[in-house]
Scaffold this active site. Structure first.
Site, PDB file in Angstrom:
ATOM      1  CG  ASP A 137      -2.283 -18.698 -24.783  1.00 11.14           C
ATOM      2  OD1 ASP A 137      -2.143 -18.220 -25.915  1.00 11.14           O
ATOM      3  OD2 ASP A 137      -1.489 -19.512 -24.290  1.00 11.14           O
ATOM      4  CB  CYS A 194      18.647  -3.541 -26.678  1.00 15.90           C
ATOM      5  SG  CYS A 194      18.896  -5.063 -25.730  1.00 15.90           S
ATOM      6  CB  CYS A 217      10.699 -21.042 -31.739  1.00 16.60           C
ATOM      7  SG  CYS A 217      10.324 -20.584 -30.033  1.00 16.60           S
ATOM      8  CB  CYS A 244      13.304 -21.988 -25.053  1.00 10.54           C
ATOM      9  SG  CYS A 244      14.903 -21.150 -25.119  1.00 10.54           S
TER      10      CYS A 244
END
Length: 359
Positions: A137, A194, A217, A244
């Protein structure tokens, strides 16, 4: 089975022994559409202030260009599944909601340490001259498309990776190697019709399924965004002060989520009181969040987020915490304090909450 196949089987077993939950392998050029999708994302400005995404676009959009000698990308998943629903804290306006991944030790350190051990083991088994590079990352690597190509899971409509056998809660790590190892079949989407993740977003950050506008976001706003947040968006952030989890937590596939094994991911931070966080100076901030991912955003940005949460709390008892920061050296913090005071004063004077509802 040839030698490469045997080595892959042994590598998979070793990865599980090390604590990883799943392993898959793809070719570096297995995601040819990534570059085009990234260009569209950047052209729309959906990356916000994350200029580093554009600066390294060439490498990020083409994993084969990052290390041309690589012949295989080994993708690994490591779960950090929470024991309780992380959304429960949203009903406690005097408390801070912190993303699950940031409540324990810094995953960059834990995953990279494990990746390096696995990589050293692989080199010990491989022919002389083999090479590896490990990434967690922090490099221009599109981990999620590569993980999908390696069969670990698929990118859901919220753009995050999920898997039928892991749920939503897992980190990704990558080992690039010059070894030509057998490749896995890519995973296909199992989202169907969904839209739970899209419907759960507090700020409407998804302009369409499989598209994210980072500028809306909350994870981006609380972690990556410098300076004041637009008032329209602050009012939607609730008490979320770092990240979040709403779209992840809403996914029905979490009913099959695997349990976390790494004790380092157990919560150390929890849901602290907003008043306590608002009182942190730089030294206290560094001491409190040493070894945590939260440390990377610094005291000023964290306290800015805390003040937005205080302003959204509807609790006049938190007015002194905001008032104490009106003269803060950081102008963004001082402005956030004034905003919070304005919101809470409305409650105190009129008995009306920030959204116009009676309190």
């Amino acid at each position: 089975m040839n030698g490469a196949g045997v080595l892959k089987d042994r590598l998979t077993a070793r990865a599980l022994e090390e604590g990883f939950s799943k392993l898959g392998i793809c070719a570096p050029d297995a995601v040819p559409g990534t570059a085009e999708r990234l260009r569209a994302f950047l052209a729309a400005g959906h990356h916000g202030q994350m200029g580093w995404m554009a600066e390294r676009e060439h490498w990020r959009g083409n994993a084969a260009a990052l290390w041309p000698e690589a012949r295989s990308v080994i993708m690994l998943a490591e779960v950090y599944t929470p024991e309780a629903d992380p959304r429960d804290v949203l009903a406690c306006p005097d408390r801070a909601a912190i993303s699950v991944y940031a409540q324990g030790k810094d995953y960059h350190d834990l995953v990279k340490r494990r990746l390096k051990r696995l990589g050293r083991w692989l080199l010990d088994q491989a022919p002389e001259g083999a090479g590896i590079k490990v990434f967690v990352d922090t490099a221009p690597v599109m981990e999620k498309p590569l993980a999908e190509a390696a069969g670990l899971g698929w990118q859901g409509k919220h753009t995050n990776l999920l898997a039928r056998d892991l749920g939503s809660w897992f980190f990704l790590g990558a080992i690039f190697t010059t070894l030509d190892l057998p490749k896995d079949a890519p995973e296909i989407s199992h989202c169907g019709s969904c839209t739970a993740c899209l419907d759960a977003c507090p700020t409407g950050a998804f302009p369409a399924p499989y598209q994210l506008d980072a500028r809306r976001c909350i994870s981006y706003l609380t972690i990556e965004h410098h300076g004041p947040v637009e008032p329209e968006l602050r009012a939607l952030m609730g008490n979320r002060i770092y990240g979040c989890d709403d779209c992840l937590a809403a996914c029905p596939w979490n009913k099959f989520a695997a349990a976390a094994k790494e004790i380092g991911y157990q919560p150390r931070v929890g849901a602290p009181e907003l008043a306590d966080l608002a009182a942190l100076d730089d030294a206290a901030f560094r001491a409190r969040f040493a070894g945590s991912p939260i440390k990377r955003i610094g005291r000023n940005r964290l306290v800015r987020n805390v003040l937005y949460a205080i302003g959204n709390s509807g609790l006049p008892a938190l007015l002194p915490s905001a008032a104490a920061l009106l003269g803060d050296d950081d102008s963004t913090v001082a402005e956030a304090a004034a905003w919070a005071i304005g919101r809470l004063s409305q409650v105190q004077d009129n008995g009306v909450g920030p959204d116009g509802a009676a309190w």
